[in-house]
Design a protein around this motif. Sequence first.
Motif, PDB file in Angstrom:
ATOM      1  N   GLN A  42       0.813  -1.212   0.000  1.00 44.95           N
ATOM      2  CA  GLN A  42       0.000   0.000   0.000  1.00 44.95           C
ATOM      3  C   GLN A  42       0.848   1.265   0.000  1.00 44.95           C
ATOM      4  N   ARG A  43       2.064   1.158   0.473  1.00 42.58           N
ATOM      5  CA  ARG A  43       2.882   2.353   0.680  1.00 42.58           C
ATOM      6  C   ARG A  43       4.163   2.373  -0.139  1.00 42.58           C
ATOM      7  N   TRP A  44       4.859   1.254  -0.184  1.00 42.03           N
ATOM      8  CA  TRP A  44       6.190   1.246  -0.758  1.00 42.03           C
ATOM      9  C   TRP A  44       6.239   1.653  -2.234  1.00 42.03           C
ATOM     10  N   PRO A  45       5.355   1.147  -3.104  1.00 46.17           N
ATOM     11  CA  PRO A  45       5.441   1.577  -4.516  1.00 46.17           C
ATOM     12  C   PRO A  45       5.338   3.094  -4.675  1.00 46.17           C
ATOM     13  N   HIS A  46       4.474   3.728  -3.879  1.00 48.01           N
ATOM     14  CA  HIS A  46       4.270   5.175  -3.974  1.00 48.01           C
ATOM     15  C   HIS A  46       5.464   5.935  -3.373  1.00 48.01           C
ATOM     16  N   ARG A 136      10.689   9.742   1.423  1.00 46.47           N
ATOM     17  CA  ARG A 136       9.425  10.315   0.967  1.00 46.47           C
ATOM     18  C   ARG A 136       9.413  11.824   1.208  1.00 46.47           C
ATOM     19  N   PHE A 137       9.837  12.581   0.202  1.00 46.64           N
ATOM     20  CA  PHE A 137       9.853  14.036   0.269  1.00 46.64           C
ATOM     21  C   PHE A 137       9.271  14.586  -1.024  1.00 46.64           C
ATOM     22  N   HIS A 138       8.515  15.656  -0.905  1.00 47.22           N
ATOM     23  CA  HIS A 138       7.909  16.245  -2.103  1.00 47.22           C
ATOM     24  C   HIS A 138       9.008  16.808  -3.007  1.00 47.22           C
ATOM     25  N   LEU A 259       0.161  12.357  -2.927  1.00 49.46           N
ATOM     26  CA  LEU A 259       1.395  12.894  -2.361  1.00 49.46           C
ATOM     27  C   LEU A 259       1.841  14.138  -3.121  1.00 49.46           C
ATOM     28  N   LEU A 260       1.765  14.086  -4.436  1.00 51.82           N
ATOM     29  CA  LEU A 260       2.203  15.216  -5.255  1.00 51.82           C
ATOM     30  C   LEU A 260       1.273  16.422  -5.095  1.00 51.82           C
TER      31      LEU A 260
END
Length: 279
Positions: A42-46, A136-138, A259-260
């Motif tokens: 649920q999280r890692w691919p993104h 995970r940073f924009h 996220l984006l």
Amino acid sequence: MVDTLLSHEPTIRLGIFTGVLVAMALWEIAAPRRPQRYRRWQRWPHNLMIVVVDTLALRLVFPLAAVGAAHVAAEHGWGLFNVLASPGWLAVLVSFVALDMAIYFQHRLFHAVPWCWRLHRMHHADLEFDVTTGLRFHPLEILLSMGIKLAAVMALGAPVLAVLIFEVVLNATSMFNHGNVRLPAWLDRRLRRFVVTPEMHRVHHSIIPRETDSNFGFNLPWWDHLFGTYRAQPSAGHLGMTIGLEAFRNARALRLDRLLLQPFLDDSPRGPSDKTPRV
């Protein structure tokens, strides 16, 4: 030597990045610190796709990056260590420590300034805390961060070797200190004197604002002690604490598209309307 480092920089960084990521993922499987409600799929691919987007954005906007900037500064005699006569080892050591302090204050800035927080909150909105959270940073935050880093490198006249070491170590420690891994208490107490540990940094990802606004260090822990932002433990304990932000508790917020878009959403309780500095 400088030309050799520049030509092999991508290989060096990719090799160490991959090695640390795999090692931390295996450690998390073998000895997890906290049970996770949300599955890795649920999280890692993104979270990993964000790394790809960030890398492409950096290569497009800052093709030389920090190591290249150090090389340019050296060629033109810009910055402190390109003017002062000092031993090479001292320039490398001082540059490393100074760059780490700059990242500490940059991190505080991203919490204190509302429009910076809009970018940075994507990192905090992860609903779990593991090695991929440290990646995970924009992309807009990554670009702003690189601009600040380039200014620091130029001002210092930091040697190419110092910048390469700093970049590699910072990336590796970000994955380490976001790891959902179990460390013996005695080992954590000793390690956090010299490096930010997962137990120390996890407090920073608490849903409680006073805990979110503590433990800003990514690599060296000394700045939090020196500037009064250190917090030893979360009030609810590491197993009882809630990770993330109140405004982003839906699993949809974990998707790459969300996220984006997140800096442009208005439903955070600490968005740009919050004028109270949090430092």
